[in-house]
Design an enzyme around this catalytic site. Structure first.
Site, mmCIF file in Angstrom:
data_model
loop_
_atom_site.group_PDB
_atom_site.id
_atom_site.type_symbol
_atom_site.label_atom_id
_atom_site.label_comp_id
_atom_site.label_asym_id
_atom_site.label_seq_id
_atom_site.Cartn_x
_atom_site.Cartn_y
_atom_site.Cartn_z
ATOM 1 N N HIS A 152 41.931 28.614 -44.857
ATOM 2 C CA HIS A 152 40.566 29.233 -44.678
ATOM 3 C C HIS A 152 40.330 30.588 -44.705
ATOM 4 C CE1 HIS A 152 36.415 29.664 -43.673
ATOM 5 N NE2 HIS A 152 36.105 28.296 -44.232
ATOM 6 N N GLU B 212 36.850 27.839 -52.164
ATOM 7 C CA GLU B 212 35.706 28.809 -51.397
ATOM 8 C C GLU B 212 35.730 30.149 -51.672
ATOM 9 O OE1 GLU B 212 34.866 26.110 -47.733
ATOM 10 O OE2 GLU B 212 36.447 27.648 -47.034
HETATM 11 P P1 PGA Z 1 29.414 27.937 -45.037
HETATM 12 O O1 PGA Z 1 30.913 27.552 -44.622
HETATM 13 O O2 PGA Z 1 28.937 26.353 -45.610
HETATM 14 O O3 PGA Z 1 28.698 27.910 -43.752
HETATM 15 O O4 PGA Z 1 29.272 28.756 -45.797
HETATM 16 C C1 PGA Z 1 32.071 26.958 -45.399
HETATM 17 C C2 PGA Z 1 33.348 27.311 -44.836
HETATM 18 O O5 PGA Z 1 33.501 28.182 -44.441
HETATM 19 O O6 PGA Z 1 33.990 26.215 -45.041
#
Ligand code: PGA
Length: 293
Positions: A117, A204
């Site tokens: 992440h 992401e």
């Molecule tokens: P968010 O986070 O939906 O608050 O943008 C997603 C994540 O960090 O996996």
């Protein structure tokens, strides 16, 4: 909506990433409220969408217990794990203060773990003072983790959700593709075809996480399509076709339907919107609608 064949075959994974957001009591309450709503709305009876929650490691087992008996079909997982390559082979446990091992999260009952992440990554222009993992360090964890999983028959169905994504600066400089390519190339070095069955990838974009900014549906689909094509190039068409690619970054009830309708997006990794029942349930319901009519 008629689903493209690959999408239908892969189904969707909708995973709430709870980060360090809540103490245990609130985590348990929220988990059981979500579980109850899923059951009330019969979302647990359809099989094309799977649900997951990743609480903090110390809440994994209590959350599983809070969900016990509900038959909500929620998988509970970890936000990460530590493992490394030592002189004599991969090391899964030992003198690593503050870390959590795969054997520990397995014993807690986790069914999956996140890895890579952006809040744990070494990202130059990202202001979080976090753990600063490089692609090479993540690769070591991934390979060690896969070796551990392969040694344990009881972990046959354990998945690793591996996160990749570019920063705003990298995006603005037109480097999204090359950044993703580098993260995948280094991160998956030495990972076998067979191991890819355990992998789910989360795209992401760092600039969209927790900011309220979402990648447009085309932007997200394009990046997911590119990731799939790249896995096809380094593995095979079969691996790429079977690979679930989630989108993460401010997914919410307003944008979930258009994101989940995209050809290459197979689910969501959801932070903020997984912290309250109405938003998370709306996301799950809308996804279920797309996949199950
Ligand atoms: P968010 O986070 O939906 O608050 O943008 C997603 C994540 O960090 O996996």
């Amino acid at each position: 909506m008629v689903l493209p064949a690959g999408k239908e075959f892969r189904g969707a994974w909708m995973v709430g990433n709870w980060k360090m957001a809540m103490p245990q009591r609130r985590s348990l309450q929220l988990a059981s409220d979500i579980g109850l709503e899923i059951v009330k709305k019969d979302l647990n009876k359809q099989n094309r969408v799977r649900f997951g929650l990743a609480p903090s490691p110390m809440c994994i087992q209590p959350v599983i217990m809070a969900l016990d008996g509900l038959h909500s079909n929620i998988m509970v997982g970890s936000q990460g794990f530590y493992a490394e390559k030592g002189k004599g082979g991969f090391v899964y446990e030992g003198a690593f203060t503050q870390e959590t091992s795969l054997p520990q999260i397995r014993d807690a009952g986790a069914r999956f773990s996140l890895l890579g992440h952006s809040e744990t990554r070494d990202i130059e222009d990202y202001g979080v003072k976090g753990l600063r993992l490089t692609d090479a360090m993540l690769n070591e964890r991934l390979r060690a983790g896969l070796a551990f999983l392969n040694e344990n028959e009881s972990l046959r169905d354990f998945f690793i959700i591996y996160c990749v994504g570019e920063t705003l600066k990298q995006r603005d400089e037109g480097n999204t593709k090359s950044v993703l390519m580098e993260q995948i190339q280094e991160g998956f070095e030495g990972v076998s075809d067979g191991d890819m069955k355990r992998i789910v990838v989360a795209y992401e974009p760092v600039w969209a996480i927790g900011t309220g900014k979402t990648a447009s549906k085309d932007e997200a689909n394009h990046a997911a399509g590119y990731i799939r094509a790249y896995f096809k190039a380094i593995y095979s068409a079969g691996v790429a076709e079977g690979l679930r690619i989630l989108y993460g970054g401010s997914m919410n009830p307003k944008n979930v339907a258009e994101l989940m309708a995209q050809e290459y997006i197979d689910g969501g990794l959801i932070g903020g919107a997984s912290l309250n029942v109405p938003d998370f349930l709306s996301i799950l319901e809308q996804t279920s609608q797309i996949y199950n009519g």
